[in-house]
Design a protein around this motif. Structure first.
Motif, PDB file in Angstrom:
ATOM      1  N   SER A 118     -23.736 -23.024 -38.248  1.00  0.00           N
ATOM      2  CA  SER A 118     -23.467 -22.243 -39.465  1.00  0.00           C
ATOM      3  C   SER A 118     -22.159 -22.677 -40.128  1.00  0.00           C
ATOM      4  O   SER A 118     -21.170 -22.938 -39.454  1.00  0.00           O
ATOM      5  N   SER A 119     -22.177 -22.717 -41.469  1.00  0.00           N
ATOM      6  CA  SER A 119     -20.959 -23.069 -42.211  1.00  0.00           C
ATOM      7  C   SER A 119     -20.052 -21.862 -42.358  1.00  0.00           C
ATOM      8  O   SER A 119     -18.846 -22.004 -42.495  1.00  0.00           O
ATOM      9  N   GLY A 138     -19.619 -21.957 -31.932  1.00  0.00           N
ATOM     10  CA  GLY A 138     -19.866 -22.577 -33.238  1.00  0.00           C
ATOM     11  C   GLY A 138     -19.584 -24.073 -33.147  1.00  0.00           C
ATOM     12  O   GLY A 138     -18.581 -24.489 -32.561  1.00  0.00           O
ATOM     13  N   THR A 139     -20.504 -24.873 -33.689  1.00  0.00           N
ATOM     14  CA  THR A 139     -20.231 -26.315 -33.825  1.00  0.00           C
ATOM     15  C   THR A 139     -20.510 -26.661 -35.280  1.00  0.00           C
ATOM     16  O   THR A 139     -21.659 -26.783 -35.679  1.00  0.00           O
ATOM     17  N   HIS A 140     -19.460 -26.743 -36.041  1.00  0.00           N
ATOM     18  CA  HIS A 140     -19.616 -26.983 -37.480  1.00  0.00           C
ATOM     19  C   HIS A 140     -19.547 -28.477 -37.761  1.00  0.00           C
ATOM     20  O   HIS A 140     -18.465 -29.065 -37.841  1.00  0.00           O
ATOM     21  N   HIS A 180     -10.897 -28.267 -31.542  1.00  0.00           N
ATOM     22  CA  HIS A 180     -11.048 -26.922 -30.997  1.00  0.00           C
ATOM     23  C   HIS A 180     -10.428 -25.918 -31.975  1.00  0.00           C
ATOM     24  O   HIS A 180      -9.222 -25.929 -32.201  1.00  0.00           O
ATOM     25  N   VAL A 181     -11.273 -25.078 -32.573  1.00  0.00           N
ATOM     26  CA  VAL A 181     -10.781 -23.996 -33.444  1.00  0.00           C
ATOM     27  C   VAL A 181     -10.759 -22.739 -32.579  1.00  0.00           C
ATOM     28  O   VAL A 181     -11.799 -22.306 -32.081  1.00  0.00           O
ATOM     29  N   ARG A 182      -9.579 -22.183 -32.387  1.00  0.00           N
ATOM     30  CA  ARG A 182      -9.421 -21.153 -31.349  1.00  0.00           C
ATOM     31  C   ARG A 182      -9.854 -19.760 -31.774  1.00  0.00           C
ATOM     32  O   ARG A 182      -9.985 -18.879 -30.938  1.00  0.00           O
ATOM     33  N   ARG A 183     -10.042 -19.547 -33.084  1.00  0.00           N
ATOM     34  CA  ARG A 183     -10.520 -18.232 -33.537  1.00  0.00           C
ATOM     35  C   ARG A 183     -11.614 -18.410 -34.565  1.00  0.00           C
ATOM     36  O   ARG A 183     -11.566 -19.319 -35.399  1.00  0.00           O
ATOM     37  N   ASP A 184     -12.565 -17.482 -34.531  1.00  0.00           N
ATOM     38  CA  ASP A 184     -13.755 -17.576 -35.376  1.00  0.00           C
ATOM     39  C   ASP A 184     -13.452 -17.011 -36.765  1.00  0.00           C
ATOM     40  O   ASP A 184     -14.002 -15.985 -37.148  1.00  0.00           O
ATOM     41  N   VAL A 185     -12.566 -17.671 -37.509  1.00  0.00           N
ATOM     42  CA  VAL A 185     -12.165 -17.163 -38.830  1.00  0.00           C
ATOM     43  C   VAL A 185     -13.111 -17.709 -39.903  1.00  0.00           C
ATOM     44  O   VAL A 185     -13.634 -18.824 -39.758  1.00  0.00           O
ATOM     45  N   PRO A 186     -13.347 -16.940 -40.993  1.00  0.00           N
ATOM     46  CA  PRO A 186     -14.251 -17.421 -42.049  1.00  0.00           C
ATOM     47  C   PRO A 186     -13.803 -18.778 -42.594  1.00  0.00           C
ATOM     48  O   PRO A 186     -12.633 -18.970 -42.910  1.00  0.00           O
ATOM     49  N   GLY A 190     -11.664 -26.549 -41.916  1.00  0.00           N
ATOM     50  CA  GLY A 190     -11.963 -27.530 -42.965  1.00  0.00           C
ATOM     51  C   GLY A 190     -12.342 -26.893 -44.290  1.00  0.00           C
ATOM     52  O   GLY A 190     -11.853 -27.302 -45.350  1.00  0.00           O
ATOM     53  N   ASN A 191     -13.221 -25.889 -44.248  1.00  0.00           N
ATOM     54  CA  ASN A 191     -13.652 -25.299 -45.520  1.00  0.00           C
ATOM     55  C   ASN A 191     -12.557 -24.449 -46.155  1.00  0.00           C
ATOM     56  O   ASN A 191     -12.507 -24.321 -47.379  1.00  0.00           O
ATOM     57  N   ARG A 192     -11.678 -23.886 -45.334  1.00  0.00           N
ATOM     58  CA  ARG A 192     -10.549 -23.151 -45.927  1.00  0.00           C
ATOM     59  C   ARG A 192      -9.671 -24.117 -46.722  1.00  0.00           C
ATOM     60  O   ARG A 192      -9.257 -23.823 -47.847  1.00  0.00           O
ATOM     61  N   LEU A 193      -9.412 -25.289 -46.142  1.00  0.00           N
ATOM     62  CA  LEU A 193      -8.567 -26.267 -46.831  1.00  0.00           C
ATOM     63  C   LEU A 193      -9.269 -26.791 -48.082  1.00  0.00           C
ATOM     64  O   LEU A 193      -8.672 -26.880 -49.169  1.00  0.00           O
ATOM     65  N   GLN A 194     -10.558 -27.111 -47.920  1.00  0.00           N
ATOM     66  CA  GLN A 194     -11.306 -27.688 -49.041  1.00  0.00           C
ATOM     67  C   GLN A 194     -11.382 -26.696 -50.204  1.00  0.00           C
ATOM     68  O   GLN A 194     -11.218 -27.066 -51.364  1.00  0.00           O
ATOM     69  N   HIS A 195     -11.632 -25.433 -49.890  1.00  0.00           N
ATOM     70  CA  HIS A 195     -11.800 -24.455 -50.960  1.00  0.00           C
ATOM     71  C   HIS A 195     -10.474 -23.993 -51.552  1.00  0.00           C
ATOM     72  O   HIS A 195     -10.432 -23.572 -52.715  1.00  0.00           O
TER      73      HIS A 195
END
Ligand SMILES: NC(=O)c1ccc[n+]([C@@H]2O[C@H](COP(=O)([O-])OP(=O)(O)OC[C@H]3O[C@@H](n4cnc5c(N)ncnc54)[C@H](O)[C@@H]3O)[C@@H](O)[C@H]2O)c1
Length: 319
Positions: A118-119, A138-140, A180-186, A190-195
């Motif tokens: 899931s994105s 999650g594996t994005h 490794h992303v340590r917390r499941d944040v929206p 990568g998408n936080r930076l891109q957006h």
């Protein structure tokens, strides 16, 4: 982190959904020597799978023989039989993903890792009703997953540390770059930076500072020209954090703070200007111009992927 003991190739990987992302994920695991079962409910997508996989092999100048390690199924159970890992790449709808995960849990071994591509939907929610939530992760992957190296491995509040380690090891051994992303944040990282960048880009165009084409040139020919080899944190350290702070002091007050999506973007969508598929979005597109962009992107990513594999092979690393 110590690497867990895990067979490097020849494992069974189950893929749920053989669409855009699922077929690329299937390809990369087959190329890494695993046997792959793909559950795809749509008959036409099952039928087109071999041809879509061969197109990737052509793009990467690969011997298509290993595509024989991928089997498409019209039911979940055979696709997931004996799977050490399951990667879900079904449509982005929470109730559907929850239902799929509940079915998967009934079919696989207790230590099979269940990963969602899931994105945006937190894997915490996808696995909420399962009995064994510690193996949900999650594996994005980024599109196209067989060409873009990064995979964000997102640990949710229930995911076991060993599940993170096994997933990272599998992806690394398949030639990917897992982080490794340590917390499941929206939006993960990568998408936080891109957006964050898109938000500012749209605001600049809406304010008439420049047109959309100029934004693309500024990014591609400016900081984008070095971004593939210089991340923003090392770039900040390179120029010195005192300079970064000085710029932040002057600039941050001027950056866009429109709450929610910018009205300029909403107006485009409301008036049917969706981008290349409608001939106009932020820029205007003929079918030929749109195809040229897709072709440029695909060729560039394929060349990068081939160069990485060549470098890894000459350094004696598994790819
Ligand atoms: N497209 C991207 O750029 C991108 C990037 C990263 C992550 N993702 C995520 O990957 C997932 C898949 O996206 P996609 O772009 O491959 O979509 P897609 O529509 O191309 O593929 C989804 C596939 O799932 C199949 N499907 C439908 N119902 C199903 C079910 N009940 N069980 C199994 N499969 C089912 C569909 O027939 C389709 O082939 C989504 O969660 C999406 O958010 C997409």
């Amino acid at each position: 982190m110590q690497e867990p003991k895990q067979r490097k190739a020849g494992q069974k990987i189950g893929i749920v959904g053989g669409g855009l992302m699922g077929h690329g994920i299937a390809y990369l695991f087959a190329a890494a020597g695993h046997n792959v079962g793909v559950f795809e409910p749509a008959a036409e997508l099952r039928a087109s799978l071999p041809q879509r996989l061969r197109a990737i092999a052509d793009l990467l100048d690969d011997d298509p023989a290993f595509i024989g390690r991928i089997a498409a199924h019209d039911a979940l159970a055979p696709a997931l039989q004996d799977a050490a890992f399951v990667f879900e790449a079904a449509p982005e709808k929470l109730p559907l993903k929850q239902q799929i995960f509940a079915e998967i849990e009934q079919l696989v071994a207790p230590d099979t890792i269940l990963a969602s591509n899931s994105s945006a939907i937190p894997s915490t929610e996808i696995g909420r009703h399962l009995a064994h939530r510690e193996r949900v992760i999650g594996t994005h992957f980024w599109n196209p997953p067989h060409l873009v190296p990064l995979v964000e491995v997102v640990q949710n509040e229930k995911t076991g540390d060993d599940v993170v380690r096994r997933t990272m090891a599998l992806l690394r051994d398949a030639g990917k770059t897992p982080v490794h992303v340590r917390r499941d944040v929206p939006g993960f990282v990568g998408n936080r930076l891109q957006h964050a960048m898109k938000r500012e880009a749209i605001a600049l165009v809406a304010a008439g500072v420049c047109d959309a084409e100029t934004v693309d040139i500024v990014v591609r020919e400016g900081f984008g020209a070095r971004t593939a080899v210089l991340g923003p944190m090392e770039q900040s350290d390179l120029v010195g954090l005192n300079l970064t702070l000085d710029i932040a002091e002057v600039l941050y007050a001027h950056l866009d703070r429109t709450p929610g999506p910018h009205p300029f973007l909403r107006d485009k969508v409301d008036s049917g200007k969706l981008g290349m598929k409608t001939g106009e979005g932020l820029r205007t597109w003929t079918p030929e111009a749109a195809e040229a962009v897709r072709e440029r992107l695909s060729r560039f990513l394929a060349e990068q992927a081939k160069a990485r594999r060549k470098n890894a092979a000459s350094a004696g690393r598994a790819v």
